[in-house]
Design an enzyme around this catalytic site. Sequence first.
Site, PDB file in Angstrom:
ATOM      1  N   ASP A 304       0.819  -1.220   0.000  1.00 12.97           N
ATOM      2  CA  ASP A 304       0.000   0.000   0.000  1.00 12.97           C
ATOM      3  C   ASP A 304       0.847   1.261   0.000  1.00 12.97           C
ATOM      4  O   ASP A 304       0.308   2.364  -0.096  1.00 12.97           O
ATOM      5  CB  ASP A 304      -0.942   0.023   1.212  1.00 12.97           C
ATOM      6  CG  ASP A 304      -2.016  -1.030   1.082  1.00 12.97           C
ATOM      7  OD1 ASP A 304      -2.723  -1.287   2.070  1.00 12.97           O
ATOM      8  OD2 ASP A 304      -2.124  -1.619  -0.007  1.00 12.97           O
ATOM      9  N   ARG A 396     -11.619   7.509  -0.454  1.00 10.96           N
ATOM     10  CA  ARG A 396     -12.032   6.259   0.198  1.00 10.96           C
ATOM     11  C   ARG A 396     -11.094   5.931   1.367  1.00 10.96           C
ATOM     12  O   ARG A 396     -11.481   5.231   2.292  1.00 10.96           O
ATOM     13  CB  ARG A 396     -11.951   5.099  -0.804  1.00 10.96           C
ATOM     14  CG  ARG A 396     -13.129   4.928  -1.718  1.00 10.96           C
ATOM     15  CD  ARG A 396     -12.970   3.669  -2.517  1.00 10.96           C
ATOM     16  NE  ARG A 396     -12.610   2.562  -1.653  1.00 10.96           N
ATOM     17  CZ  ARG A 396     -11.914   1.502  -2.065  1.00 10.96           C
ATOM     18  NH1 ARG A 396     -11.503   1.430  -3.311  1.00 10.96           N
ATOM     19  NH2 ARG A 396     -11.631   0.527  -1.236  1.00 10.96           N
TER      20      ARG A 396
HETATM   21  C1  EPZ Z   1      -5.983  -5.949   2.407  1.00  6.64           C
HETATM   22  O1  EPZ Z   1      -6.612  -6.370   1.208  1.00  6.64           O
HETATM   23  C2  EPZ Z   1      -6.064  -4.433   2.397  1.00  6.64           C
HETATM   24  N1  EPZ Z   1      -7.470  -4.024   2.392  1.00  6.64           N
HETATM   25  C3  EPZ Z   1      -5.351  -3.894   1.159  1.00  6.64           C
HETATM   26  O2  EPZ Z   1      -5.385  -2.476   1.242  1.00  6.64           O
HETATM   27  C4  EPZ Z   1      -3.893  -4.346   1.196  1.00  6.64           C
HETATM   28  O3  EPZ Z   1      -3.248  -3.907   0.015  1.00  6.64           O
HETATM   29  C5  EPZ Z   1      -3.841  -5.880   1.283  1.00  6.64           C
HETATM   30  O4  EPZ Z   1      -4.597  -6.335   2.433  1.00  6.64           O
HETATM   31  C6  EPZ Z   1      -2.419  -6.396   1.410  1.00  6.64           C
HETATM   32  O5  EPZ Z   1      -1.812  -5.831   2.540  1.00  6.64           O
HETATM   33  C7  EPZ Z   1      -8.174  -4.070   3.553  1.00  6.64           C
HETATM   34  O6  EPZ Z   1      -7.660  -4.443   4.600  1.00  6.64           O
HETATM   35  C8  EPZ Z   1      -9.594  -3.600   3.485  1.00  6.64           C
HETATM   36  P1  EPZ Z   1      -4.929  -9.928   0.640  1.00  6.64           P
HETATM   37  P2  EPZ Z   1      -6.918  -7.948   0.985  1.00  6.64           P
HETATM   38  O7  EPZ Z   1      -6.057 -10.878   0.790  1.00  6.64           O
HETATM   39  O8  EPZ Z   1      -7.297  -8.567   2.270  1.00  6.64           O
HETATM   40  C9  EPZ Z   1      -4.289 -12.833  -2.984  1.00  6.64           C
HETATM   41  C10 EPZ Z   1      -5.712  -0.305   0.508  1.00  6.64           C
HETATM   42  O9  EPZ Z   1      -5.092   0.348  -0.324  1.00  6.64           O
HETATM   43  N2  EPZ Z   1      -5.470 -13.545  -2.489  1.00  6.64           N
HETATM   44  O10 EPZ Z   1      -3.822  -9.921   1.646  1.00  6.64           O
HETATM   45  O11 EPZ Z   1      -7.849  -8.073  -0.152  1.00  6.64           O
HETATM   46  C11 EPZ Z   1      -4.674 -11.510  -3.643  1.00  6.64           C
HETATM   47  O12 EPZ Z   1      -5.030 -11.714  -4.986  1.00  6.64           O
HETATM   48  C12 EPZ Z   1      -6.072  -1.737   0.226  1.00  6.64           C
HETATM   49  O13 EPZ Z   1      -6.063   0.114   1.646  1.00  6.64           O
HETATM   50  C13 EPZ Z   1      -5.811 -14.763  -3.054  1.00  6.64           C
HETATM   51  O14 EPZ Z   1      -5.140 -15.249  -3.969  1.00  6.64           O
HETATM   52  O15 EPZ Z   1      -5.479  -8.445   0.543  1.00  6.64           O
HETATM   53  C14 EPZ Z   1      -3.437 -10.688  -3.537  1.00  6.64           C
HETATM   54  O16 EPZ Z   1      -2.579 -10.998  -4.616  1.00  6.64           O
HETATM   55  C15 EPZ Z   1      -5.700  -2.155  -1.195  1.00  6.64           C
HETATM   56  N3  EPZ Z   1      -6.912 -15.414  -2.614  1.00  6.64           N
HETATM   57  C16 EPZ Z   1      -2.802 -11.173  -2.236  1.00  6.64           C
HETATM   58  O17 EPZ Z   1      -3.448 -12.411  -1.899  1.00  6.64           O
HETATM   59  C17 EPZ Z   1      -7.693 -14.907  -1.598  1.00  6.64           C
HETATM   60  O18 EPZ Z   1      -8.683 -15.557  -1.206  1.00  6.64           O
HETATM   61  C18 EPZ Z   1      -2.991 -10.214  -1.075  1.00  6.64           C
HETATM   62  O19 EPZ Z   1      -4.357 -10.095  -0.850  1.00  6.64           O
HETATM   63  C19 EPZ Z   1      -7.330 -13.662  -1.031  1.00  6.64           C
HETATM   64  C20 EPZ Z   1      -6.217 -13.001  -1.490  1.00  6.64           C
END
Ligand code: EPZ
Length: 416
Positions: A304, A396
């Site tokens: 982020d 946001r």
């Molecule tokens: C959280 O998103 C944050 N959002 C994101 O912040 C942040 O970038 C991200 O964590 C990583 O730190 C919130 O907390 C609301 P992930 P999240 O699941 O939970 C893959 C911002 O700017 N993945 O850790 O969606 C995914 O594709 C936002 O504030 C799977 O493959 O992130 C990605 O490549 C943007 N399968 C990686 O994991 C799944 O079921 C990280 O995603 C879930 C995720």
Amino acid sequence: MSKYIVRKAERLCGAVKISGSKNSALPIIAASMLAEGETVLYNVPRLTDIENMCGIIRCLGGSCQWSNDELHISFRKPKTYIAPYELVTKFRASFLLIAPMLIRVGKVQIPLPGGCPIGARPIDLHLKGFTALGAKITQGHGFIEAKARKLCGTRIYLDFPSVGATENIMIASVMAEGETVIENAATEPEISDLADFLVKMGGKIQGAGTDRIVIEGVSRLKAVSHKIIPDRIEAGTYLTAGVMCRSDITVEDVIPEHIKPVMAKFSEMGIEVFENENSVRIISPSKFRHTDIKTLPFPGFPTDMQSQFTALMSVAEGTSLIVETVFENRFLHIPELSRMGAKIKVDGRTAIVDGTKTLTGAKVKASDLRGGASLVLAGLVAEGETEIDCIEHIERGYENFGEKLRSLGADIIKIQ
Ligand code: EPZ
């Protein structure tokens, strides 16, 4: 559509108070649906994602009321198991409602959150967790339906330390029958804040903040009050603005431990970093070295902060390598930075940034939350005027963004 008009800032100076963390408040608001009684949350940022999460809870039969700066939430009598399409599809974190609905109602129908500009954002790990806990998941017509008479503790290994999946599984297992072990769990500070909140309510959780979390299910959770941790990404964003403008600024109401990866990078660049108990100050020289960035799950460099650092490296001395390992499409800000004169080549998940002396103001467009913020930062140092469109993305995640930057001396106005 609103826009920001940003003009070159001579120098920023002073201190800015950091708001509560969006990414901590969202799972905690979802988890408060498990409480018997009224939860009171402090330090919740006033952001569209927060309002939309509250809107969904109201549609499901709960109540979310602001009283001064406190958010009061209760979910006494659910009235439906169908989450509202219009609100759910506005942001990704709405998916965190599945866990509390499975426990309180035993059933939930929610639109697939869909991708977003930075990547496909699959939910397979979330669904793997719910299935392992005994939920029955069906998908079709763009919806997910999850049902569970009861949830039973189990052992879940996450293929990737997904923040959202770790949060959803923690919330789902805190009232499941028996013990749940989450392995390869995310270790972000927001996970620990959620665990602290659940334990305060009566949950039994060990190991939050490490990659192995053990949850012992309990039968009831009481309503409590809780202060949301500061937003480490907001703090990193203002510090980066201060470095770019060769300034001396301080971010207050922060937890320095949470922004260590960013502070370490500033030190590598020759920036003076002063850490106090709940504030961090940077003093930036007129010239600063480049550095290389590779985004990783916490405690690695946060994805982020990647966009903001891409803008920073575009005016640093030397050539930087920026590797984005977490999301597959998180360079959308780069074409816009290039329109401002940044010299950046992208090859897959790697960006090669040639630091340049000056950027020039241009009309640019925000495509996602952090990418939009990076364009504002670039506008602070670009010659002339920069017009940033689609700033609803930025708003946001940044409470009073324009006001806070102006309080540091930036020349930024918002126009409808
Ligand atoms: C959280 O998103 C944050 N959002 C994101 O912040 C942040 O970038 C991200 O964590 C990583 O730190 C919130 O907390 C609301 P992930 P999240 O699941 O939970 C893959 C911002 O700017 N993945 O850790 O969606 C995914 O594709 C936002 O504030 C799977 O493959 O992130 C990605 O490549 C943007 N399968 C990686 O994991 C799944 O079921 C990280 O995603 C879930 C995720």
